[in-house]
Design a protein around this motif. Structure first.
Motif, PDB file in Angstrom:
ATOM      1  N   LEU A 570       0.815  -1.219   0.000  1.00  0.00           N
ATOM      2  CA  LEU A 570       0.000   0.000   0.000  1.00  0.00           C
ATOM      3  C   LEU A 570       0.846   1.265   0.000  1.00  0.00           C
ATOM      4  CD1 LEU A 570      -2.707  -1.073   2.622  1.00  0.00           C
ATOM      5  CD2 LEU A 570      -2.808  -1.242   0.125  1.00  0.00           C
ATOM      6  N   THR A 571       2.160   1.111  -0.037  1.00  0.00           N
ATOM      7  CA  THR A 571       3.060   2.271   0.051  1.00  0.00           C
ATOM      8  C   THR A 571       4.037   2.262  -1.115  1.00  0.00           C
ATOM      9  OG1 THR A 571       2.938   2.112   2.459  1.00  0.00           O
ATOM     10  CG2 THR A 571       4.681   3.497   1.550  1.00  0.00           C
ATOM     11  N   ILE A 572       4.267   3.413  -1.694  1.00  0.00           N
ATOM     12  CA  ILE A 572       5.220   3.513  -2.802  1.00  0.00           C
ATOM     13  C   ILE A 572       6.638   3.448  -2.246  1.00  0.00           C
ATOM     14  CG2 ILE A 572       3.615   4.876  -4.193  1.00  0.00           C
ATOM     15  CD1 ILE A 572       5.226   7.368  -3.431  1.00  0.00           C
ATOM     16  N   PRO A 573       7.620   3.138  -3.091  1.00  0.00           N
ATOM     17  CA  PRO A 573       9.011   3.029  -2.610  1.00  0.00           C
ATOM     18  C   PRO A 573       9.481   4.293  -1.901  1.00  0.00           C
ATOM     19  CG  PRO A 573       8.827   2.203  -4.843  1.00  0.00           C
ATOM     20  CD  PRO A 573       7.507   2.829  -4.524  1.00  0.00           C
ATOM     21  N   GLN A 574      10.233   4.103  -0.809  1.00  0.00           N
ATOM     22  CA  GLN A 574      10.772   5.216  -0.035  1.00  0.00           C
ATOM     23  C   GLN A 574      12.207   5.550  -0.457  1.00  0.00           C
ATOM     24  OE1 GLN A 574       8.634   6.714   2.456  1.00  0.00           O
ATOM     25  NE2 GLN A 574       7.292   5.459   1.157  1.00  0.00           N
ATOM     26  N   GLY A 586       7.402  -1.247  -7.539  1.00  0.00           N
ATOM     27  CA  GLY A 586       6.331  -0.289  -7.294  1.00  0.00           C
ATOM     28  C   GLY A 586       5.874  -0.244  -5.853  1.00  0.00           C
ATOM     29  N   TYR A 587       6.467  -1.117  -5.002  1.00  0.00           N
ATOM     30  CA  TYR A 587       6.071  -1.159  -3.603  1.00  0.00           C
ATOM     31  C   TYR A 587       7.262  -0.826  -2.717  1.00  0.00           C
ATOM     32  CZ  TYR A 587       2.789  -4.240  -6.038  1.00  0.00           C
ATOM     33  OH  TYR A 587       1.916  -4.775  -6.938  1.00  0.00           O
ATOM     34  N   ASP A 588       6.929  -0.316  -1.528  1.00  0.00           N
ATOM     35  CA  ASP A 588       7.990  -0.096  -0.550  1.00  0.00           C
ATOM     36  C   ASP A 588       8.415  -1.439   0.035  1.00  0.00           C
ATOM     37  OD1 ASP A 588       9.779   1.318   1.032  1.00  0.00           O
ATOM     38  OD2 ASP A 588       8.377   1.343   2.714  1.00  0.00           O
ATOM     39  N   SER A 589       9.688  -1.576   0.305  1.00  0.00           N
ATOM     40  CA  SER A 589      10.224  -2.839   0.813  1.00  0.00           C
ATOM     41  C   SER A 589      11.280  -2.528   1.857  1.00  0.00           C
ATOM     42  CB  SER A 589      10.835  -3.650  -0.344  1.00  0.00           C
ATOM     43  OG  SER A 589      11.341  -4.871   0.126  1.00  0.00           O
ATOM     44  N   VAL A 590      11.030  -2.985   3.093  1.00  0.00           N
ATOM     45  CA  VAL A 590      11.985  -2.812   4.190  1.00  0.00           C
ATOM     46  C   VAL A 590      12.891  -4.031   4.233  1.00  0.00           C
ATOM     47  CG1 VAL A 590      12.211  -2.759   6.702  1.00  0.00           C
ATOM     48  CG2 VAL A 590      10.561  -1.282   5.556  1.00  0.00           C
ATOM     49  N   TYR A 600      17.481  -0.888  10.235  1.00  0.00           N
ATOM     50  CA  TYR A 600      16.881  -1.562   9.086  1.00  0.00           C
ATOM     51  C   TYR A 600      17.019  -0.630   7.880  1.00  0.00           C
ATOM     52  CZ  TYR A 600      12.813   1.447   9.990  1.00  0.00           C
ATOM     53  OH  TYR A 600      11.987   2.521  10.183  1.00  0.00           O
ATOM     54  N   TYR A 601      16.768  -1.130   6.677  1.00  0.00           N
ATOM     55  CA  TYR A 601      17.029  -0.382   5.440  1.00  0.00           C
ATOM     56  C   TYR A 601      15.813  -0.459   4.516  1.00  0.00           C
ATOM     57  CZ  TYR A 601      21.841  -0.923   7.074  1.00  0.00           C
ATOM     58  OH  TYR A 601      22.983  -0.909   7.823  1.00  0.00           O
ATOM     59  N   GLU A 615      19.168   1.463   1.189  1.00  0.00           N
ATOM     60  CA  GLU A 615      19.345   2.835   1.648  1.00  0.00           C
ATOM     61  C   GLU A 615      19.038   2.908   3.137  1.00  0.00           C
ATOM     62  OE1 GLU A 615      17.638   7.346   0.699  1.00  0.00           O
ATOM     63  OE2 GLU A 615      16.305   5.611   0.734  1.00  0.00           O
ATOM     64  N   ASP A 616      19.870   3.642   3.899  1.00  0.00           N
ATOM     65  CA  ASP A 616      19.603   3.805   5.326  1.00  0.00           C
ATOM     66  C   ASP A 616      18.754   5.048   5.563  1.00  0.00           C
ATOM     67  OD1 ASP A 616      21.258   6.022   5.158  1.00  0.00           O
ATOM     68  OD2 ASP A 616      22.912   5.112   6.271  1.00  0.00           O
ATOM     69  N   HIS A 617      18.588   5.423   6.827  1.00  0.00           N
ATOM     70  CA  HIS A 617      17.686   6.537   7.181  1.00  0.00           C
ATOM     71  C   HIS A 617      18.322   7.901   6.962  1.00  0.00           C
ATOM     72  CE1 HIS A 617      14.750   3.752   8.930  1.00  0.00           C
ATOM     73  NE2 HIS A 617      15.807   3.085   9.379  1.00  0.00           N
ATOM     74  N   GLU A 618      19.605   7.918   6.609  1.00  0.00           N
ATOM     75  CA  GLU A 618      20.289   9.187   6.345  1.00  0.00           C
ATOM     76  C   GLU A 618      20.443   9.451   4.860  1.00  0.00           C
ATOM     77  OE1 GLU A 618      23.971   8.930   8.389  1.00  0.00           O
ATOM     78  OE2 GLU A 618      23.061   8.997  10.383  1.00  0.00           O
TER      79      GLU A 618
END
Length: 769
Positions: A570-574, A586-590, A600-601, A615-618
């Motif tokens: 339900l979320t687009i890639p971050q 097309g989806y966000d993936s942790v 986590y990335y 990708e990390d949080h920075e």
């Protein structure tokens, strides 16, 4: 060296002489000594030699040998008698602890030495009475497995432990037999049944009643039979069953299908049991199915296979069972260990490195854990699997073969010798200050500075500081975690810490992430990544926490060996995507990474060689390769061209494609070479018949199981087989089909070609692979 009553000289092996010397050295400072020696390495011969030396020096002394079962008493007496020490002499008495407990007042001569056989049973109350009645007698405990399920140590009874070489060392030196090891696959029906076992008996092991209800069924017994037929057809062996009914059902099914099998249990009359054992030793019975009768003390070196059909959480039971097959015997090439209950996944191979000292002291339980082969104590075969010999629908897989075992042992030994600080971290007390310090062996690593040390584990210690707060320190005393004032700390499996407050209430801390939980977390394993489940929520083991409901569907989770991905549809890639045409782009993936406990990335994509971009949080991007960790490659706001995602990724794609191609070519060459070597080893395979079907054997080893209607004599690496009536084809000696069975006749030539008859008068010649 000493002589038996006939004057024949008898000598111990070098390792037995070494252990005997260490026992007498230990007796100079300690009255009670326990000796650990693997099954099959001559514990009874060693104790006979110790007794002989003791009585030679002091002939008037009396020696007792205590066993926990009456069957072992006679065997001990026979072995000791070979050295001229007979029970009629009166100097040595062998008896069961049960008999002794009923006759304390009938014995008047106090022993100078008490030998305890299978001393891991010595924690029973009857043994404590023995210690209390004869406090001045020397004690010698003999066992292959100084461990208990409940983590209760032996230091209340024995002062010190003398350990021998490991099973791996004894195999390497030729004293114990090499082996093949076949285990059920992790996704097999049998493993799922065992995973469902939830009840425990009084000793912490699986409950027999539940095991019997779940596994004592016709389909499971049929799979047991198929395993023996496939891996040990015609061989002599022992089967370990759950219950009397289970053993009898197994023996009955095996016998009805052509295997000479009998069941032995506690209800089998002693005379009949003795006859069965003698018939088995003489080869008149092929298979003994037993219920805890031959777990200890049974000596029959020519056992060719051991089948484990009884689940257990007990390391002692596991090693005692497999040890029955590891004795060497003339003409015995190897022992086949058939694990139908997944003990390999709880304990590893029999050759795994064990910390006996920690178990002896009670710092480590001799207990298995489902779905876990711990690298600290256990060692798996890894890439040495031999699945090329197994059909795809088999429920078992070969995790070790006897021909690969020597090289594997060498590799493991090198790893252990090169691993720094693999000695156990121990505690010592300074008598002057009353404080505690830490040491490795005899080397002090942290000076006395702690009021108490609660526990140690893997180079860390749980301690109380002088200000009465508690925490975790490493081996040098460096504080890794400060926790305030608590009553007790205890290390648990899987890097968890149990913390008890001053009111007796317990909580749990994840030593990876530092997060605290009110309930004990359940470890969930996804490939090489772990998560903790509490109250229906799965938590990452990272300092920056990620959590997810535990009832995730299979579509939401993807395991990729060294990483674990969670999809959010339900979320687009971050983050940026490596390949926008990917179905999941097309989806966000942790993403969680193996051995990365920081954060986590977000998942950006996979490269052709299986490496990934995250990708990390920075806003920093990393290339992650299995076994190599992460490598910084770019950032969201690049300061240089070399940090630009759109510049870096195309180059990495090209490099990854080249690596993938090279790896594929290498794997292909290695596969061809392995197959060529295997075919060379089985060039003398011959057809054999089992029931109505035909297969291929080389000596006693089944190469191709009996599944064909008919087989011709092999020519070179090929053999003609009949699938259905008048439908012939060609297989290679390892079972691979090279010509499908649809010809009325096949004639294989020496030059590697085959003449195939399609219909009478019409043939064609093909070149075989």
């Amino acid at each position: 060296m000493f002589k038996n009553k006939l004057g024949k000289e008898l000598s111990l092996r070098d390792y037995q002489k070494n252990i005997k010397r260490r026992v007498f050295d230990a007796w100079r400072n300690h009255a009670c000594v326990m000796v650990q020696m693997p099954t099959g390495t001559g514990k009874t011969h060693l104790l006979a030699s110790v007794i002989y030396d003791l009585l030679s020096a002091e002939p008037e002394q009396c020696v007792w040998i205590i066993a926990h079962r009456r069957e072992l008493v006679e065997q001990i007496e026979n072995t000791v008698a070979r050295y001229g020490i007979r029970k009629e002499n009166g100097q040595v008495r062998a008896m069961s602890i049960q008999w002794l407990s009923r006759h304390w007042n009938d014995i008047h001569n106090a022993p100078a030495l008490i030998v305890i056989d299978e001393a891991h049973h010595a924690l029973a109350e009857s043994y404590k009475e023995l210690w209390a009645r004869y406090p001045h007698a020397k004690k010698l405990g003999m066992t292959a497995t100084p461990c208990r399920l409940n983590r209760k140590g032996f230091t209340d009874l024995f002062d010190t432990l003398v350990t021998s070489d490991s099973i791996a060392d004894f195999i390497s030196e030729g004293w114990l037999s090499v082996f093949d090891y076949a285990s059920i696959k992790p996704d097999s029906d049998d493993q799922k049944l065992i995973d469902s076992l939830s009840k425990r008996s009084w000793d912490g092991d699986f409950q027999i009643k539940e095991m019997n209800a779940v596994l004592n069924k016709r389909p499971t017994i049929e799979r047991l039979y198929e395993s023996v037929r496939h891996y040990a057809d015609g061989k002599k062996g022992i089967v370990y069953a759950i219950s009397i009914g289970h053993a009898r059902n197994i023996a009955s099914y095996y016998s009805k299908h052509g295997m000479n099998a009998v069941a032995i249990d506690s209800k089998t009359p002693a005379s009949r049991r003795k006859q069965f054992v003698e018939d088995f030793k003489q080869g008149r019975i092929q298979i003994l199915v037993n219920v805890d009768v031959f777990s200890e003390g049974f000596d029959c070196p020519d056992i060719e296979f051991v089948q484990m059909a009884r689940p257990t959480l007990s390391l002692a039971k596991y090693l005692q069972q497999v040890g029955r097959g590891l004795r060497k015997s003339k003409g015995k090439e190897y022992c086949m260990l058939i694990d139908n209950v997944g003990l390999y996944r709880m304990f590893g191979l029999p050759i795994a490195n064990r910390d006996w000292q920690a178990m002896f002291e009670g710092r480590l339980a001799g207990k298995g854990h489902t779905h876990c082969i711990e690298t600290g104590y256990y060692c798996a075969a890894g890439n040495l699997t031999a699945n090329d010999t197994i059909r795809p629908n088999d429920t078992l897989e070969l995790v070790m073969t006897h021909d690969r075992l020597p090289n594997y042992l060498t590799c493991v030994k090198d790893c252990l010798e090169n691993r720094p600080n693999h000695e156990t971290l121990n505690v010592f007390k300074d008598r002057t200050s009353g404080l505690y310090g830490l040491k490795h062996g005899n080397k002090i690593t942290a000076l006395p500075q702690y009021v108490s040390v609660f526990d140690t584990d893997d180079g860390f210690a749980a301690v109380r500081f002088k200000n009465w707060s508690v925490g975790i320190v490493n081996e040098t005393g460096e504080i890794k975690m400060q926790l305030g004032r608590f009553k007790k700390l205890k290390f648990l499996k899987d890097k968890l810490l149990a913390v008890t407050d001053n009111r007796g209430k317990m909580s749990y801390i994840d030593l990876r992430s530092g997060k605290s939980y009110k309930q004990r977390p359940k470890v969930q394993i996804f490939g090489k990544v772990q998560m903790l489940e509490v109250d229906g929520i799965c938590y990452s083991r990272t300092k920056i926490l990620y959590k997810k409901e535990s009832n995730m569907s299979l579509q939401q989770v993807c395991q990729h060996g060294f990483c674990l991905r969670f999809y959010d549809f339900l979320t687009i890639p971050q983050c940026r995507q490596v390949d926008k045409e990917d179905d999941t782009s097309g989806y966000d993936s942790v993403c969680l990474l193996a051995d990365d406990y920081e954060t986590y990335y977000h998942f950006c994509g996979m490269l052709p060689d299986g490496s990934i971009i995250v990708e990390d949080h920075e806003g920093k991007y990393y290339l992650v390769k299995e076994g190599e960790g992460k490598q910084y490659i770019a950032r969201e706001k690049p300061q240089t061209e070399e940090e630009n995602f759109d510049v870096v990724i195309p180059r990495l794609k090209v490099e990854a494609a080249q690596r993938a191609s090279q790896r594929k070519n290498i794997e292909k060459r290695e596969k061809i070479q392995r197959r060529k070597e295997r075919l060379n080893r089985i060039q003398h395979a011959e057809p054999f018949k089992s029931g109505l079907k035909w297969g291929l054997k080389q000596g006693d080893k089944v190469i191709v199981p009996p599944v064909y209607r008919n087989l011709q004599t092999p020519v070179g690496n090929y053999c003609a087989f009949e699938g259905n009536p008048r439908q012939w084809g060609v297989i290679m000696l390892d079972g691979k089909v090279v010509v499908e069975a649809r010809y009325i006749n096949v004639e294989i030539k020496e030059n590697g070609t085959a003449r195939l008859t399609i219909i009478p008068g019409k043939t064609k010649t093909v070149k075989l692979q």
